[in-house]
Write a protein that holds these residues in place. Structure first.
Motif, short mmCIF file in Angstrom:
data_model
loop_
_atom_site.label_atom_id
_atom_site.label_comp_id
_atom_site.label_asym_id
_atom_site.label_seq_id
_atom_site.Cartn_x
_atom_site.Cartn_y
_atom_site.Cartn_z
N LEU A 139 53.27 26.41 40.67
CA LEU A 139 52.37 25.49 41.36
C LEU A 139 51.51 24.68 40.38
CD1 LEU A 139 51.25 27.94 44.18
CD2 LEU A 139 52.62 25.86 44.49
N GLY A 140 51.81 24.78 39.10
CA GLY A 140 51.07 24.01 38.11
C GLY A 140 49.78 24.67 37.64
N GLY A 141 49.59 25.94 37.95
CA GLY A 141 48.44 26.67 37.45
C GLY A 141 47.38 27.02 38.47
N SER A 142 47.47 26.48 39.68
CA SER A 142 46.49 26.82 40.70
C SER A 142 47.07 26.61 42.09
CB SER A 142 45.22 25.99 40.56
OG SER A 142 45.44 24.65 40.93
N GLY A 143 46.47 27.30 43.05
CA GLY A 143 46.91 27.13 44.43
C GLY A 143 46.07 27.97 45.36
N ASP B 121 40.12 40.66 37.35
CA ASP B 121 39.46 41.71 36.57
C ASP B 121 40.00 41.78 35.14
OD1 ASP B 121 38.03 42.33 38.87
OD2 ASP B 121 39.22 44.13 39.34
N GLN B 122 41.27 41.45 34.96
CA GLN B 122 41.90 41.44 33.64
C GLN B 122 41.66 40.14 32.89
OE1 GLN B 122 46.02 42.08 34.67
NE2 GLN B 122 45.75 44.29 34.91
N GLY B 123 41.04 39.16 33.55
CA GLY B 123 40.80 37.87 32.92
C GLY B 123 42.00 36.94 32.93
N ARG B 124 43.01 37.27 33.71
CA ARG B 124 44.21 36.43 33.78
C ARG B 124 44.08 35.33 34.83
NH1 ARG B 124 49.25 40.25 33.98
NH2 ARG B 124 50.33 38.31 33.48
N LEU B 125 43.18 35.52 35.80
CA LEU B 125 42.85 34.48 36.78
C LEU B 125 41.37 34.18 36.64
CD1 LEU B 125 44.55 35.44 40.18
CD2 LEU B 125 45.38 33.88 38.42
N GLU B 126 41.01 32.93 36.90
CA GLU B 126 39.61 32.52 36.89
C GLU B 126 38.88 33.19 38.05
OE1 GLU B 126 38.06 30.60 34.70
OE2 GLU B 126 39.87 30.17 33.54
N PRO B 127 37.59 33.48 37.87
CA PRO B 127 36.80 33.96 39.01
C PRO B 127 36.85 32.91 40.12
CG PRO B 127 35.57 34.16 36.96
CD PRO B 127 36.82 33.37 36.65
N GLY C 53 36.49 33.52 50.22
CA GLY C 53 36.88 32.75 51.38
C GLY C 53 38.28 32.22 51.29
N ALA C 54 38.82 31.90 52.43
CA ALA C 54 40.21 31.46 52.53
C ALA C 54 40.45 30.12 51.85
CB ALA C 54 40.62 31.37 54.01
N ALA C 55 39.41 29.30 51.69
CA ALA C 55 39.60 27.98 51.11
C ALA C 55 39.58 27.99 49.58
CB ALA C 55 38.52 27.02 51.62
N SER C 56 39.29 29.15 48.97
CA SER C 56 39.21 29.20 47.52
C SER C 56 40.60 29.06 46.90
CB SER C 56 38.55 30.51 47.06
OG SER C 56 39.37 31.61 47.40
N ARG C 57 40.60 28.60 45.65
CA ARG C 57 41.86 28.42 44.93
C ARG C 57 41.98 29.49 43.86
NH1 ARG C 57 44.64 24.27 46.20
NH2 ARG C 57 45.77 23.96 44.27
N TRP C 58 43.19 29.96 43.68
CA TRP C 58 43.49 30.88 42.60
C TRP C 58 43.92 30.04 41.42
CZ3 TRP C 58 46.91 35.12 45.32
CH2 TRP C 58 46.15 35.76 46.29
N ILE C 59 43.32 30.28 40.26
CA ILE C 59 43.56 29.45 39.08
C ILE C 59 43.88 30.35 37.90
CG2 ILE C 59 42.57 27.73 37.51
CD1 ILE C 59 40.61 27.02 39.84
N LEU C 60 45.00 30.06 37.23
CA LEU C 60 45.33 30.81 36.02
C LEU C 60 44.25 30.59 34.97
CD1 LEU C 60 49.15 30.09 35.63
CD2 LEU C 60 48.09 32.26 36.23
N ALA C 61 43.89 31.64 34.26
CA ALA C 61 42.88 31.52 33.21
C ALA C 61 43.41 30.67 32.07
CB ALA C 61 42.47 32.90 32.71
N ASP C 62 44.69 30.71 31.79
CA ASP C 62 45.29 29.88 30.76
C ASP C 62 45.88 28.65 31.43
OD1 ASP C 62 46.67 28.68 28.72
OD2 ASP C 62 48.03 30.35 28.35
N ARG C 63 45.18 27.55 31.35
CA ARG C 63 45.59 26.32 32.06
C ARG C 63 46.74 25.58 31.36
NH1 ARG C 63 45.24 25.32 36.69
NH2 ARG C 63 44.49 23.22 36.58
#
Length: 87
Positions: free
Chosen positions: A18-22, A62-68, A72-82
């Protein structure tokens, strides 16, 4: 057989695609697209994987692999390494 321990890797794979986030829906859609067969054959996990994938994402945060993220359902999951390559 697929287990909950496989889900973090599936989250990372989906986010890279997904290009690093979704959103959680984007990630679940991508996981389903890539792994429908093994999910269908995963026993009880088939009925809980969309819930369990959220815990997998928390483990990755928790491992630092995803950004905090905001709750909520509208939040995006973002890879820590962009610096990811679209797969």
């Amino acid at each position: 057989m697929l287990t909950k321990q496989n889900l973090p890797d599936m989250v990372i794979e989906a986010l890279k695609a997904l290009g690093g986030s979704g959103s959680v829906v984007d990630v679940c859609r991508e996981v389903w697209k890539r792994h429908e067969d093994v999910l269908r054959d995963s026993g009880d996990l088939f009925f809980t994987w969309q819930y369990d994938i959220r815990w997998a994402a928390q483990k990755l945060r928790d491992q630092g692999r995803l950004e905090p993220t905001a709750r909520g359902a509208a939040s995006r999951w973002i890879l820590a390494d962009r610096t990811v390559v679209r797969t």
